[in-house]
Write a protein that holds these residues in place. Sequence first.
Motif, PDB file in Angstrom:
ATOM      1  N   ILE A 150      -7.347   8.901   8.778  1.00  0.00           N
ATOM      2  CA  ILE A 150      -6.396   8.218   7.902  1.00  0.00           C
ATOM      3  C   ILE A 150      -6.739   8.614   6.468  1.00  0.00           C
ATOM      4  O   ILE A 150      -7.895   8.515   6.048  1.00  0.00           O
ATOM      5  CB  ILE A 150      -6.507   6.689   8.058  1.00  0.00           C
ATOM      6  CG1 ILE A 150      -6.253   6.289   9.520  1.00  0.00           C
ATOM      7  CG2 ILE A 150      -5.552   5.958   7.124  1.00  0.00           C
ATOM      8  CD1 ILE A 150      -4.860   6.576  10.038  1.00  0.00           C
ATOM      9  N   THR A 151      -5.732   9.087   5.749  1.00  0.00           N
ATOM     10  CA  THR A 151      -6.008   9.550   4.385  1.00  0.00           C
ATOM     11  C   THR A 151      -5.297   8.673   3.365  1.00  0.00           C
ATOM     12  O   THR A 151      -4.246   8.095   3.655  1.00  0.00           O
ATOM     13  CB  THR A 151      -5.529  10.999   4.188  1.00  0.00           C
ATOM     14  OG1 THR A 151      -4.165  11.064   4.583  1.00  0.00           O
ATOM     15  CG2 THR A 151      -6.317  11.975   5.019  1.00  0.00           C
ATOM     16  N   ARG A 152      -5.918   8.544   2.221  1.00  0.00           N
ATOM     17  CA  ARG A 152      -5.256   7.887   1.087  1.00  0.00           C
ATOM     18  C   ARG A 152      -5.496   8.773  -0.121  1.00  0.00           C
ATOM     19  O   ARG A 152      -6.629   9.161  -0.380  1.00  0.00           O
ATOM     20  CB  ARG A 152      -5.837   6.498   0.863  1.00  0.00           C
ATOM     21  CG  ARG A 152      -5.105   5.762  -0.249  1.00  0.00           C
ATOM     22  CD  ARG A 152      -5.844   4.520  -0.657  1.00  0.00           C
ATOM     23  NE  ARG A 152      -5.896   3.531   0.407  1.00  0.00           N
ATOM     24  CZ  ARG A 152      -6.842   2.591   0.492  1.00  0.00           C
ATOM     25  NH1 ARG A 152      -7.801   2.543  -0.407  1.00  0.00           N
ATOM     26  NH2 ARG A 152      -6.836   1.709   1.467  1.00  0.00           N
ATOM     27  N   ASP A 153      -4.438   9.108  -0.819  1.00  0.00           N
ATOM     28  CA  ASP A 153      -4.513  10.009  -1.975  1.00  0.00           C
ATOM     29  C   ASP A 153      -5.277  11.282  -1.620  1.00  0.00           C
ATOM     30  O   ASP A 153      -6.118  11.756  -2.390  1.00  0.00           O
ATOM     31  CB  ASP A 153      -5.204   9.330  -3.167  1.00  0.00           C
ATOM     32  CG  ASP A 153      -4.486   8.058  -3.573  1.00  0.00           C
ATOM     33  OD1 ASP A 153      -3.249   8.016  -3.384  1.00  0.00           O
ATOM     34  OD2 ASP A 153      -5.142   7.117  -4.057  1.00  0.00           O
TER      35      ASP A 153
ATOM     36  N   PRO B 223       0.816  -1.210   0.000  1.00  0.00           N
ATOM     37  CA  PRO B 223       0.000   0.000   0.000  1.00  0.00           C
ATOM     38  C   PRO B 223       0.855   1.268   0.000  1.00  0.00           C
ATOM     39  O   PRO B 223       0.376   2.332  -0.326  1.00  0.00           O
ATOM     40  CB  PRO B 223      -0.809  -0.113   1.303  1.00  0.00           C
ATOM     41  CG  PRO B 223      -0.186  -1.187   2.102  1.00  0.00           C
ATOM     42  CD  PRO B 223       0.689  -1.996   1.214  1.00  0.00           C
ATOM     43  N   GLY B 224       2.103   1.182   0.343  1.00  0.00           N
ATOM     44  CA  GLY B 224       2.939   2.387   0.347  1.00  0.00           C
ATOM     45  C   GLY B 224       4.370   2.005   0.662  1.00  0.00           C
ATOM     46  O   GLY B 224       4.627   0.939   1.205  1.00  0.00           O
ATOM     47  N   ASP B 225       5.308   2.892   0.311  1.00  0.00           N
ATOM     48  CA  ASP B 225       6.716   2.583   0.538  1.00  0.00           C
ATOM     49  C   ASP B 225       7.034   2.405   2.019  1.00  0.00           C
ATOM     50  O   ASP B 225       7.861   1.573   2.387  1.00  0.00           O
ATOM     51  CB  ASP B 225       7.584   3.709  -0.020  1.00  0.00           C
ATOM     52  CG  ASP B 225       7.590   3.650  -1.530  1.00  0.00           C
ATOM     53  OD1 ASP B 225       7.120   2.630  -2.070  1.00  0.00           O
ATOM     54  OD2 ASP B 225       8.035   4.621  -2.152  1.00  0.00           O
TER      55      ASP B 225
ATOM     56  N   ARG C  64      -7.643  11.742   0.444  1.00  0.00           N
ATOM     57  CA  ARG C  64      -9.035  11.569   0.836  1.00  0.00           C
ATOM     58  C   ARG C  64      -9.072  10.840   2.185  1.00  0.00           C
ATOM     59  O   ARG C  64      -8.275   9.931   2.400  1.00  0.00           O
ATOM     60  CB  ARG C  64      -9.736  10.714  -0.229  1.00  0.00           C
ATOM     61  CG  ARG C  64     -11.243  10.801  -0.244  1.00  0.00           C
ATOM     62  CD  ARG C  64     -11.774  10.078  -1.479  1.00  0.00           C
ATOM     63  NE  ARG C  64     -11.486   8.652  -1.459  1.00  0.00           N
ATOM     64  CZ  ARG C  64     -12.206   7.745  -0.798  1.00  0.00           C
ATOM     65  NH1 ARG C  64     -13.261   8.101  -0.112  1.00  0.00           N
ATOM     66  NH2 ARG C  64     -11.861   6.466  -0.817  1.00  0.00           N
TER      67      ARG C  64
ATOM     68  N   ASP D 250     -14.505   2.987   9.226  1.00  0.00           N
ATOM     69  CA  ASP D 250     -14.372   3.231   7.790  1.00  0.00           C
ATOM     70  C   ASP D 250     -14.874   4.636   7.464  1.00  0.00           C
ATOM     71  O   ASP D 250     -15.223   5.395   8.374  1.00  0.00           O
ATOM     72  CB  ASP D 250     -15.110   2.148   6.988  1.00  0.00           C
ATOM     73  CG  ASP D 250     -16.618   2.176   7.209  1.00  0.00           C
ATOM     74  OD1 ASP D 250     -17.128   3.172   7.750  1.00  0.00           O
ATOM     75  OD2 ASP D 250     -17.285   1.188   6.848  1.00  0.00           O
ATOM     76  N   ASP D 251     -14.932   4.973   6.191  1.00  0.00           N
ATOM     77  CA  ASP D 251     -15.284   6.350   5.841  1.00  0.00           C
ATOM     78  C   ASP D 251     -16.759   6.661   6.094  1.00  0.00           C
ATOM     79  O   ASP D 251     -17.178   7.803   5.971  1.00  0.00           O
ATOM     80  CB  ASP D 251     -14.894   6.665   4.391  1.00  0.00           C
ATOM     81  CG  ASP D 251     -15.611   5.772   3.403  1.00  0.00           C
ATOM     82  OD1 ASP D 251     -16.300   4.835   3.832  1.00  0.00           O
ATOM     83  OD2 ASP D 251     -15.476   6.011   2.185  1.00  0.00           O
TER      84      ASP D 251
ATOM     85  N   VAL E 201     -10.107   8.147   4.374  1.00  0.00           N
ATOM     86  CA  VAL E 201     -10.714   6.839   4.115  1.00  0.00           C
ATOM     87  C   VAL E 201     -11.194   6.157   5.398  1.00  0.00           C
ATOM     88  O   VAL E 201     -11.870   5.145   5.358  1.00  0.00           O
ATOM     89  CB  VAL E 201      -9.726   5.897   3.380  1.00  0.00           C
ATOM     90  CG1 VAL E 201      -9.527   6.347   1.954  1.00  0.00           C
ATOM     91  CG2 VAL E 201      -8.388   5.817   4.118  1.00  0.00           C
TER      92      VAL E 201
END
Length: 545
Positions: A180-183, A81-83, A185, A114-115, A187
């Motif tokens: 918690i954000t992803r891109d 999911p990420g480095d 947004r 969740d969102d 989430v």
Amino acid sequence: MPRTQPVASPGCGAAIVEHGGRIAAHGLARSREVAACLADPAWMAALRGRRLATLATPRGRFLVLLMPLDGADLVVFSEPPGDAVLEFVAAVDFAWDIIEHVVTDPFDAMTVVDDQARVAYISPVHEAFFGLDRGGGIGRPVREVIENTRLDRVLATGRPEIGEIQRMRGAERVVSRIPITRDGRVVGAIGRVMFKGPQQVEALARHVNALQREVDFYRREAAALRGDAVGSLDDIVGESAAIRRLKRDIAKVAPLDVPVLIHGESGTGKELVARALHALSPRRAAALVAVNGAALPASLVESELFGYAPGAFTGADRKGRKGRFEQAAGGTILLDEIGEMPPETQAKLLRVVQEGTVERVGGEAPLPVDFRLVSATHCDLKRMVAEGRFRLDLFYRISPVVIEVPGLAERREDIPLLARHFLHELAQRHRRPEPELDPAAEALLRQADWPGNVRELRHAVERALIFAEGERLTPAAFPDVAAGPARPRPAAEPQGARLADSMAALEGTKIREAMQRNRGNKKRVAAELGISRTYLYKRLAEIDA
Ligand SMILES: Nc1ncnc2c1ncn2[C@@H]1O[C@H](COP(=O)(O)OP(=O)(O)OP(=O)(O)O)[C@@H](O)[C@H]1O
């Protein structure tokens, strides 16, 4: 042995590796490099120990997860999911154990939503605390499961809340709520509660928290008592597009030395805007002096605004006194309710604004004054100019820049935020525990009509807080707040103008009725109503428009 061939979806794969050596592979697991690893007993043994590892291939680095089955292992390959996750897993042999520790730690319980603010995970210790069966909260709205949670708010605001005190099952806990954000947004969010932890830390955190709030409160209170121009954009609560635009405008205009007219309905926060304008201006170190045009008694206008010279009045301060404009030297003067100032005061103000000097009552020479002019009004000054109630020349002087402050009805999304802001602030002031706003009460406040805008909302919250029983404000705490169809809103106009409006409407009706009675004969209509034909034509044109 697995067949090795190019794979359609190189992003993930899985294999079942039987202890006897048979391998059934899918996706990425069928590639040559991965197949070689799966067939290598030493690689498999290391993976069994770690359960979570990374694998570098010419296609990139992948996360590898092993799940032991009966007589076999399931091995899953996935793009990370990420480095940071990759690095963590690659660097730590016991990454799996750490994750397990984090999600089950009895001293630091975790809730994940969740969102949609539904529970995705709760640490076992937390479940037990709430009397839930294992997994019993999953999928339910977090508000139903966790008392006094604000995880849904954190989702909405995207802002973390760290080290807050939350009351659950009669005990106070130190909690942190993190979006918690992803891109970019949000989430989901995680809530962490120092569950049993060292009691001293908990008590200390609570104490520091309470002190911090108290300091904030008294700082504002003291500033208000001193009449300081403290203020900032942060004091203007709201995240609606209208408020963001307002803040942008303030930030743009504040550094310029131009006069600003702030226009908006009563109670929308015009004074806050004026304070922010001053605080963000180069004049912030000097005073912000406010004058209320509606509260100035006509007999005192001059001495109040311009001061008086020594010995000007019998019994007056011998040394004379500075007026409000002089007090604002180097700073900002706020002419609040400027639309309420009578014509004579308007004429005097114009002189000061035009010439940049004031004459103290009984004084000889005009004194130069240096101020930034900010005016505020709920009146439609243009209309007042047209009706001869406000001086056009003064209007031009005070309004090179006009800032419109939106009414609460135009930004309903800010209502819950404002209500909670006031609950927080007022709970401190009245030294009461801060109650929760329950979702039904929140919905009521959102729907209600607020002719008195933010001020009215603040009063409603204050009443609710004072009479509240228990830790939760329900709609019953707001008996005076009407849900549903709007109550009639007083226009952002003084009484006189509303009267003028109703007179005009009545006149229109009378003219229309007379036109019907007289079958459109304007001469007869004018005679019947006792008005000139020219006036009748003018009114008819307006009515048709
Ligand atoms: N956006 C906001 N965020 C936080 N508090 C606000 C906001 N808007 C208004 N308030 C609060 O509401 C109350 C009324 O605001 P304020 O006195 O600035 O309104 P106003 O527009 O100047 O009203 P009036 O025209 O009646 O003088 C104050 O307590 C103020 O702190």
